[in-house]
Design a protein around this motif. Structure first.
Motif, PDB file in Angstrom:
ATOM      1  N   THR A  19      29.408  15.475  -1.332  1.00 38.28           N
ATOM      2  CA  THR A  19      28.348  15.185  -2.244  1.00 38.28           C
ATOM      3  C   THR A  19      28.102  13.507  -1.998  1.00 38.28           C
ATOM      4  O   THR A  19      29.501  13.200  -2.871  1.00 38.28           O
ATOM      5  CB  THR A  19      28.413  15.228  -3.915  1.00 38.28           C
ATOM      6  N   THR A  21      28.985  10.510  -3.761  1.00 36.01           N
ATOM      7  CA  THR A  21      29.075   9.994  -5.659  1.00 36.01           C
ATOM      8  C   THR A  21      28.845   8.915  -5.878  1.00 36.01           C
ATOM      9  O   THR A  21      28.548   8.265  -7.477  1.00 36.01           O
ATOM     10  CB  THR A  21      30.570  10.307  -6.200  1.00 36.01           C
ATOM     11  N   GLN A  22      29.183   7.450  -5.375  1.00 37.62           N
ATOM     12  CA  GLN A  22      28.434   6.252  -5.450  1.00 37.62           C
ATOM     13  C   GLN A  22      28.513   5.682  -4.097  1.00 37.62           C
ATOM     14  O   GLN A  22      28.489   6.068  -2.754  1.00 37.62           O
ATOM     15  CB  GLN A  22      30.319   5.534  -5.640  1.00 37.62           C
ATOM     16  N   SER A  33      32.579  13.128  -2.759  1.00 40.32           N
ATOM     17  CA  SER A  33      33.185  13.651  -2.567  1.00 40.32           C
ATOM     18  C   SER A  33      33.797  14.853  -2.132  1.00 40.32           C
ATOM     19  O   SER A  33      32.924  15.529  -1.256  1.00 40.32           O
ATOM     20  CB  SER A  33      32.599  14.348  -3.987  1.00 40.32           C
ATOM     21  N   VAL A  69      38.680  12.923  -2.520  1.00 40.19           N
ATOM     22  CA  VAL A  69      37.044  12.161  -2.113  1.00 40.19           C
ATOM     23  C   VAL A  69      37.303  11.236  -0.176  1.00 40.19           C
ATOM     24  O   VAL A  69      38.611  11.537   0.114  1.00 40.19           O
ATOM     25  CB  VAL A  69      37.258  10.503  -2.854  1.00 40.19           C
ATOM     26  N   LYS A  85      23.219   8.383  -5.562  1.00 39.23           N
ATOM     27  CA  LYS A  85      24.131   9.324  -5.555  1.00 39.23           C
ATOM     28  C   LYS A  85      23.822  10.641  -5.613  1.00 39.23           C
ATOM     29  O   LYS A  85      22.472  10.827  -6.061  1.00 39.23           O
ATOM     30  CB  LYS A  85      24.176   9.170  -6.981  1.00 39.23           C
TER      31      LYS A  85
END
Length: 93
Positions: A19, A21-22, A33, A69, A85
């Motif tokens: 996913t 995340t940033q 992630s 990560v 995101k």
């Protein structure tokens, strides 16, 4: 004798997911992630999806397995919409 460069490539399982995340569009990268057993490595390309829609592709530039990560470069030639995101990344062979 001639020295040869050998590249070690880990086998990445199709369907591995992560996913976003940033997102940093100015520096052209995302943070993803990942699971501890993802086996992702530098150079692996992942498809970015939002629901079932193709958003684009990213290429892994760094994996921090101990933190679960990965950092990935946004491949602008594949970008259909801005990555957000929460978008899902999936490995396809």
């Amino acid at each position: 004798l001639k020295a040869e460069k050998v590249t070690v490539v880990q086998m990445v399982t199709a369907g591995i997911k992560g996913t976003v995340t940033q997102v940093n569009p100015e520096w052209n990268f995302v943070v993803i992630s990942i699971t501890a057993d993802s086996k992702l490595s530098r150079g692996v390309e992942l498809v970015v999806q939002r629901e079932k829609e193709l958003i684009g592709k990213v290429r892994i530039t760094r994996v921090k397995q101990e933190e679960n990560v990965a950092i990935a470069e946004i491949l602008k030639e594949w970008l259909q919409k801005p990555i957000q995101k929460g978008d899902i990344v999936v490995y396809h062979r």
